[in-house]
Design an enzyme around this catalytic site. Structure first.
Site, short mmCIF file in Angstrom:
data_model
loop_
_atom_site.label_atom_id
_atom_site.label_comp_id
_atom_site.label_asym_id
_atom_site.label_seq_id
_atom_site.Cartn_x
_atom_site.Cartn_y
_atom_site.Cartn_z
N GLU A 160 -13.01 1.31 17.04
CA GLU A 160 -14.02 1.52 16.02
C GLU A 160 -15.31 0.82 16.43
O GLU A 160 -15.23 -0.31 16.95
CB GLU A 160 -13.50 0.99 14.67
N HIS B 210 -13.39 3.81 8.11
CA HIS B 210 -12.63 2.62 7.71
C HIS B 210 -13.13 2.05 6.37
O HIS B 210 -13.63 0.93 6.31
CB HIS B 210 -12.69 1.55 8.82
N THR C 243 -4.50 5.64 6.90
CA THR C 243 -5.46 4.64 6.40
C THR C 243 -5.04 3.24 6.84
O THR C 243 -5.51 2.25 6.30
CB THR C 243 -5.54 4.66 4.85
N ILE D 121 0.85 -1.21 0.00
CA ILE D 121 0.00 0.00 0.00
C ILE D 121 0.88 1.25 0.00
O ILE D 121 0.65 2.19 -0.77
CB ILE D 121 -0.98 0.00 1.20
N ARG E 73 -3.95 1.69 10.63
CA ARG E 73 -4.68 1.30 11.84
C ARG E 73 -4.62 2.46 12.82
O ARG E 73 -3.58 3.13 12.96
CB ARG E 73 -4.07 0.06 12.50
C1 DGY Z 1 -7.74 -4.70 6.09
O1 DGY Z 1 -8.06 -5.57 5.27
O2 DGY Z 1 -7.02 -4.93 7.06
C2 DGY Z 1 -8.24 -3.34 5.84
O3 DGY Z 1 -8.10 -2.50 6.93
C3 DGY Z 1 -9.69 -3.39 5.40
O4 DGY Z 1 -9.84 -2.36 4.49
#
Ligand code: DGY
Length: 336
Positions: free
Chosen positions: A274, A293, A243, A169, A245
């Site tokens: 959450e 999320h 984006t 990512i 955790r």
């Molecule tokens: C994951 O798969 O861990 C992501 O946070 C979900 O989008």
């Protein structure tokens, strides 16, 4: 099916904690005896434990806490497959001790999550949510139809982005940043060399970057990585995007930094707890964009995640190598 009092073709029992988009669960139901949690939303702890109790396979999500006690309460459990790339909700040690392979879904959601990271970065930089509210609230008057100093934001093109964590990512975010003509600094525990990314120490990244985007997994080492001291090292005109955790960023310290003007803006898709507590200090903090999320939430990606989660599960139940197995030492269960 029963014949002469004996089970033939006994299909393994699988508990899925949620219905999943796409056709993966329908196909799974043809091969296993599948029970899907029927209610909307995640099962509560007791319902999860009851559903998984007799299961050989467990298909779970990041909302299901699969800890040592839960695993202990499932004596027949042979395979866990999480429809997520993050596995901080699974006690990997407890699963590995029991010889249970744990499948996960890396790779398939990287580009979609990188899209959201960039969307948040742009939204925070150009004050898009604030501007939308201004218009909808009827505040866009004739006199203010084009304000020379209205909604002034930060330029993204040409700015310096710091990427924390250079997995799939983080690398996908770096690629987008290069398309915007950004200079990209990168930090990861293994200090990877990547084309177009300048490897730097974390302290240097925090001190230099005008945008910081977080892409490390949540582990005991990364919990609180961006604490008050780390946030204080960032530039006052910096914008933070998370984006990954929520537990990686100290939320109270972030809210205080935004309130005190010690950070220009932030955008968060993930939170330490959450859903976000309605009493969270983040909700009153200025210059903050919040989403619930949704990093991997595209039609195609959610169904690819479900497919891979089901492939992992079926492979594990059949004693074959899982396409994506997370247990570090389970070479026999990992195909790649
Ligand atoms: C994951 O798969 O861990 C992501 O946070 C979900 O989008």
């Amino acid at each position: 099916a029963w014949a002469r009092g004996r089970t033939v073709n006994a299909r393994p029992r699988v508990f899925a904690t949620r219905n999943l988009p796409g056709g993966a669960l329908a196909r799974l139901a043809q091969r296993v005896s599948l029970e899907v949690w029927p209610d909307p939303g995640a099962p509560a702890r007791e319902a999860l434990a009851a559903g998984a109790r007799d299961a050989e396979g467990l298909l779970c999500l990041l909302t299901d806490r699969i800890d040592a006690a839960l695993i202990k309460g499932c004596p027949r459990l042979r395979v866990i497959s999480s429809c997520s790339v993050g596995l901080d909700h699974v006690d990997m040690e407890a699963a590995t001790r029991r010889g249970i392979p744990v499948g996960y879904t890396p790779g398939v959601l990287a580009e979609t999550t990188a899209d959201l990271a960039f969307a948040l970065l742009l939204a925070a930089a150009r004050r898009i949510v604030e501007a939308d509210g201004f218009l909808r609230q009827g505040r866009w008057t004739w006199e203010r139809r084009w304000d020379p100093d209205g909604f002034l934001g930060r330029d993204v093109y040409g700015a310096t982005l710091g990427v924390i964590g250079l997995g799939a990512i983080g690398r996908a975010v770096a690629a987008r940043a290069r398309g915007f003509g950004m200079r990209v600094l990168g930090w990861s525990r293994s200090l990877r060399e990547l084309e177009g990314v300048e490897p730097v120490e974390l302290s240097e990244l925090l001190a230099e970057a005008q945008f910081v985007s977080v892409h490390v997994a949540l582990t005991p080492e990364t919990r609180g990585l961006l604490d008050a001291a780390a946030l204080a090292r960032m530039r006052e005109d910096a914008i933070l995007v998370n984006t990954a955790r929520g537990g990686i960023v100290d939320e109270a310290a972030l809210a205080a930094a935004l309130r005190g003007g010690r950070l220009a803006a932030a955008a968060l898709d993930v939170f330490a707890r959450e859903p976000l507590d309605t009493a969270s200090p983040l909700l009153d903090a200025p210059n903050l964009v919040l989403t619930p999320h949704i990093g991997s939430a595209s039609v195609a990606t959610r169904s690819r995640m479900a497919e891979l989660a089901v492939e992992n599960l079926v492979a594990g139940l059949e004693g074959r190598a899982m396409p994506r197995c997370a247990n570090p030492d389970f070479a026999d269960f990992a195909a790649g």
